[in-house]
Design an enzyme around this catalytic site. Sequence first.
Site: not given
Ligand SMILES: Cc1cc2nc3c(=O)[nH]c(=O)nc-3n(C[C@H](O)[C@H](O)[C@H](O)COP(=O)(O)O)c2cc1C
Lengths: 303, 303, 260, 260
Positions: A68, A97, A128, A189, A242, A264
């Site tokens: 968050a 973005n 978000c 997503i 993921g 992540t």
């Molecule tokens: C710490 C963190 C910050 C994120 N900040 C943003 C953001 O500023 N804008 C956005 O569109 N998505 C944001 N996301 C979402 C990621 O871009 C991504 O869509 C989501 O984490 C799923 O991918 P993952 O499982 O590989 O992390 C964030 C995710 C994480 C973990």
Amino acid sequence: MLNVKLPGLDMKNPVMPASGCFSFGKEYGDFFDLNLLGAIAIKSATKEARFGNPTPRVAETTAGMLNAIGLQNPGVEHILDHELKDLEGIDTPILANIAGKQVDDYVYTAEKMSQSPRVNALELNISCPNVKEGGITFGTVPEIAAHLTEKVKAVSDVPVYVKLSPNVSDIVGMAKAVEEAGADGLSMINTLMGMRINLKTQKPILANKAGGLSGPAIKPVAIRMIYEVSQNVNIPIIGMGGIQDADDVIEFFLAGASAVAVGTANFVDPFCCPNIIKELPEKLKQMNVDHIDELRGRSWGRC
Amino acid sequence: MLNVKLPGLDMKNPVMPASGCFSFGKEYGDFFDLNLLGAIAIKSATKEARFGNPTPRVAETTAGMLNAIGLQNPGVEHILDHELKDLEGIDTPILANIAGKQVDDYVYTAEKMSQSPRVNALELNISCPNVKEGGITFGTVPEIAAHLTEKVKAVSDVPVYVKLSPNVSDIVGMAKAVEEAGADGLSMINTLMGMRINLKTQKPILANKAGGLSGPAIKPVAIRMIYEVSQNVNIPIIGMGGIQDADDVIEFFLAGASAVAVGTANFVDPFCCPNIIKELPEKLKQMNVDHIDELRGRSWGRC
Amino acid sequence: MINEKMLITKNTCIAPKIYELTVQGDLVDLIREPGQFVHIKVSDGTLPLLRRPISIASINRNTKELTLIYRVDGVGTKTLSLRSQGDRLEILGPLGHGFPLDVINQGETAVLVGGGIGVPPLYELSKSLSKKGIKVIHVLGFRTLEDTFYQKQFEELGKTVIVTDDGSSKFKGTVIDALQLLNLNYQVMYACGPTPMLAALENGYSDKPLYLSLEERMGCAVGACMACVCHTVDEDDEKGYRKVCSDGPVFKSGEVKLSC
Amino acid sequence: MINEKMLITKNTCIAPKIYELTVQGDLVDLIREPGQFVHIKVSDGTLPLLRRPISIASINRNTKELTLIYRVDGVGTKTLSLRSQGDRLEILGPLGHGFPLDVINQGETAVLVGGGIGVPPLYELSKSLSKKGIKVIHVLGFRTLEDTFYQKQFEELGKTVIVTDDGSSKFKGTVIDALQLLNLNYQVMYACGPTPMLAALENGYSDKPLYLSLEERMGCAVGACMACVCHTVDEDDEKGYRKVCSDGPVFKSGEVKLSC
Ligand SMILES: Cc1cc2nc3c(=O)[nH]c(=O)nc-3n(C[C@H](O)[C@H](O)[C@H](O)COP(=O)(O)O)c2cc1C
Ligand SMILES: Cc1cc2nc3c(=O)[nH]c(=O)nc-3n(C[C@H](O)[C@H](O)[C@H](O)COP(=O)(O)OP(=O)(O)OC[C@H]3O[C@@H](n4cnc5c(N)ncnc54)[C@H](O)[C@@H]3O)c2cc1C
Ligand SMILES: Cc1cc2nc3c(=O)[nH]c(=O)nc-3n(C[C@H](O)[C@H](O)[C@H](O)COP(=O)(O)OP(=O)(O)OC[C@H]3O[C@@H](n4cnc5c(N)ncnc54)[C@H](O)[C@@H]3O)c2cc1C
Ligand SMILES: Cc1cc2nc3c(=O)[nH]c(=O)nc-3n(C[C@H](O)[C@H](O)[C@H](O)COP(=O)(O)O)c2cc1C
Ligand code: FES
Ligand code: FES
């Protein structure tokens, strides 16, 4: 065998770090050459600088994490003048973005951002879950998302990707609505809304209480949504959720993605993106595939 | 310190196996005394016998599993005459889960089922994602769910719990709609829709393609939804989604659940339910709690 | 049927990607028939989440040991292959119904047909049949000669024909090809292997008693989750289905539909 | 800053729930300051998903070893405690900015205040200060005498006051109580421990230079995810925030707001 061409994004390979997990590149640039990446999705920019939510802002879950952050960023002007300037030596395409509280915020930020020579495409973060005002509504009501997309398209000099929220009943309806409104591509997503409670304090771990769930735990949800959406739209999908290794990238392509983003996993292994890029050619060879594009949507056929 | 009383369910302890993960009890009855359980949620019953989906019906994901059983069951009459008869020697309350394709199916099944002396409450599965006709719609449109709840309430001799789908934008709206329609309690959450693709065959692993995601991976989603819903309704919640141990049960109570159900974890450890029940008193003592009910909703306050 | 932390007394590679695992414990006392299987929690941690079903390849009631033979495929069997002698492994079993021994009499001949990783349960079956004074003939198919295992052990019990896809053993082709060539005289056939192989046997060898061991993805492995069902051939069957985990994995040919 | 599979040369329990872990590798050459930390992938598998941040407690450049002292709390530190000598551990570091040594001169006195698991980084700090000819006084708080660790090591470097919540050491109370009683003469104070302790120090001891090492939940630990930020005290500060992982974890008192 890895280069892919998406609207605005002419990529050496289909792998980019996901928005918010890579800041503006500088930090991971200390670990590897950013030119290795297919593209870079930079942290959400907003009209004004934002500090974001109080801490703790992250928590761990089984095979996932909650965040968050609350869209902390120095504001679009600062990003244009500083963070993007720092990226000028690098020829990797930039997916900028953008987020906002109201349509006007998005339009303002999109217009500015799209005029930067360093920005190759926009990614509208309508999903978000960590922003109280507006944020969540844009991502869950198709008409509102479509309206926003139209407005942003009208002012943007570069292609616009809409980043979808998985926290909806009908992801296909959402995708079609923004496609019709002119989106050039989809990102999906974003995170699922989740929470963890600290048994010692008996309170939610995150100061914001709820946060966005990411990591391997959500991969099956991402695959399902991309599988469904990709068969119902004619615009490309940047798949994420993921991804940790080259096999995951292939699974996303089979589901229907045209490129992928890694979020992540960067925290687990800072070399995750270049490692995946390095491993992909061998994987494709094992699968008798000449180009990764051939895998796109291969899972669609009848079983 | 563990007994809880919910509408229709007078439970020695708050732990029950979740519907579909325990059949009608016979199999796990070979491992332990079913009288140890707080209650038993039996497999979804439908008007007619159903064979369900083709196999493969299950797939593993990181910290989760997908299932697309497709509500296989021998039909309500057979269940009343055989499966429930087998449970007559056991004094554990029975939560009879029912599903259907149309409102009439539900009403038929609910009426029959609720008349059985062995059934203490009904659980309306409006959220099973694996049935093509109807299943998903009931669970994602508040008005339809409310209408169904009303109809079932009208014919049921026992309290009715509505089992909510997490695949919605607004879980609170859903919960309030069925509460208003007369639901005596809520069960949440059912599975998230997900998919996995087999890299060798390049097809979805499940014959049904998509399936329901359960297990530890979805726990943060369950906790978040229960936290939100429990503060907005006045009926008790049976919490489920990824519970594996006594700590998880406590986390669900802190979030706002009044009892819990354990699904996937039974497959990991057939003794999971009795083990959790055994461990809970010690955990409560460590937390200086005299009765588990005291923990309910403790996470709600301001941080 | 118990869930026991069994002691690993051996876990070694016996062919490319093929491991022989021996574990010790009281569970062994409960095994009734060859062809039953166990459900293994391959790691002490959370991942992989689900257990893995593996057939019992042989048992030694004296030492309270049972042997499993498995092929390293995905994350679960990979994890299993990394477990060491002296570790304990949580094992649920014995599960299911195995190969019936009372359908054949002393002096008669049984043909045991195995394909790849379907071969292991046939070994305990062959031992049991031999002990009953039944003549056993083994027809075992592998990809290449290098992939074969337990050839000696089977040869000690009876005639053993090794068939390979690439012809690196004497017989090139499938076990079906070999059976045709051999034209064996027998009373009962038992088989375990890939579904297409089982289907071909059902097609060509259903005139005499034929027992097939099936595989299906499993959740609970005890009959509670309905993950592993298959249709009965008899459409008037009361239930209309069988669970591979608790009604099987061994079925008489013609009882259930093979899905392939 | 590198990511290295470092060799575990030691991982032993030195007090209830407290472990001393020594690892060897090139990463040690890159450490600049006491108070820096590392980010550890505690298992080779997928779980736990995130790395764990742990302060560097001491280093030995000759043997290329660094020592970490950690308390077993949740799943990550539990997993770490089960890793054995000879294993390799993926470690990212050195990270962040540590305690400044150039703010104090030879012959002057530094007070090092530590609370519980905040004590470890003070050890390398104390060694470095001592080497520079600075007099060090340690005021270290623990729950009980049984929970203390490294008392001898600190005593070898300078005066060491052990304070315990329950009075099982000579001083009963908090480190703040002890500081009041001791009324020390010093030039610079360095501290690491729970936030309430740091806040109390900031309240009472900001008249002289005071450096605080902060803790915050982390994602990336390299400054990219914005998980670990805190507000600056100066509202006109250009950024208005600092990242604990890359701007800290050590800050001068008055630079950032402590959140508690
Ligand atoms: C710490 C963190 C910050 C994120 N900040 C943003 C953001 O500023 N804008 C956005 O569109 N998505 C944001 N996301 C979402 C990621 O871009 C991504 O869509 C989501 O984490 C799923 O991918 P993952 O499982 O590989 O992390 C964030 C995710 C994480 C973990
Ligand atoms: C009754 C029975 C007996 C078996 N006996 C043996 C044996 O003796 N030796 C042997 O090597 N293998 C045997 N198998 C197959 C074995 O269970 C799978 O190879 C194994 O589960 C694969 O797990 P994995 O982690 O390597 O693969 P993954 O692909 O990571 O497994 C993912 C999930 O799919 C399931 N799965 C994958 N492949 C199969 C399969 N072929 N059958 C059933 N489930 C599968 C896994 O159990 C797991 O739940 C048997 C299967 C059954 C049903
Ligand atoms: C810069 C820095 C230096 C540290 N140095 C030390 C040290 O030298 N010795 C030591 O014992 N501990 C130290 N900690 C605290 C240590 O990181 C946590 O105790 C540890 O991460 C807890 O992990 P767990 O798996 O045991 O707990 P879990 O509760 O399972 O952890 C879950 C998640 O929360 C995070 N988390 C939980 N508690 C803390 C905490 N107190 N601080 C930061 N993140 C936390 C974990 O990193 C993980 O992401 C330090 C923390 C920071 C930020
Ligand atoms: C194999 C399987 C079958 C299920 N069948 C049903 C069902 O018939 N009716 C129902 O309401 N829920 C069914 N569920 C959902 C569970 O009752 C439960 O809501 C869900 O699995 C989340 O809990 P868990 O993570 O503890 O498994 C099933 C789940 C699984 C894994
Ligand atoms: S695996 Fe659960 S019923 Fe067979
Ligand atoms: S932990 Fe990611 S910025 Fe500090």
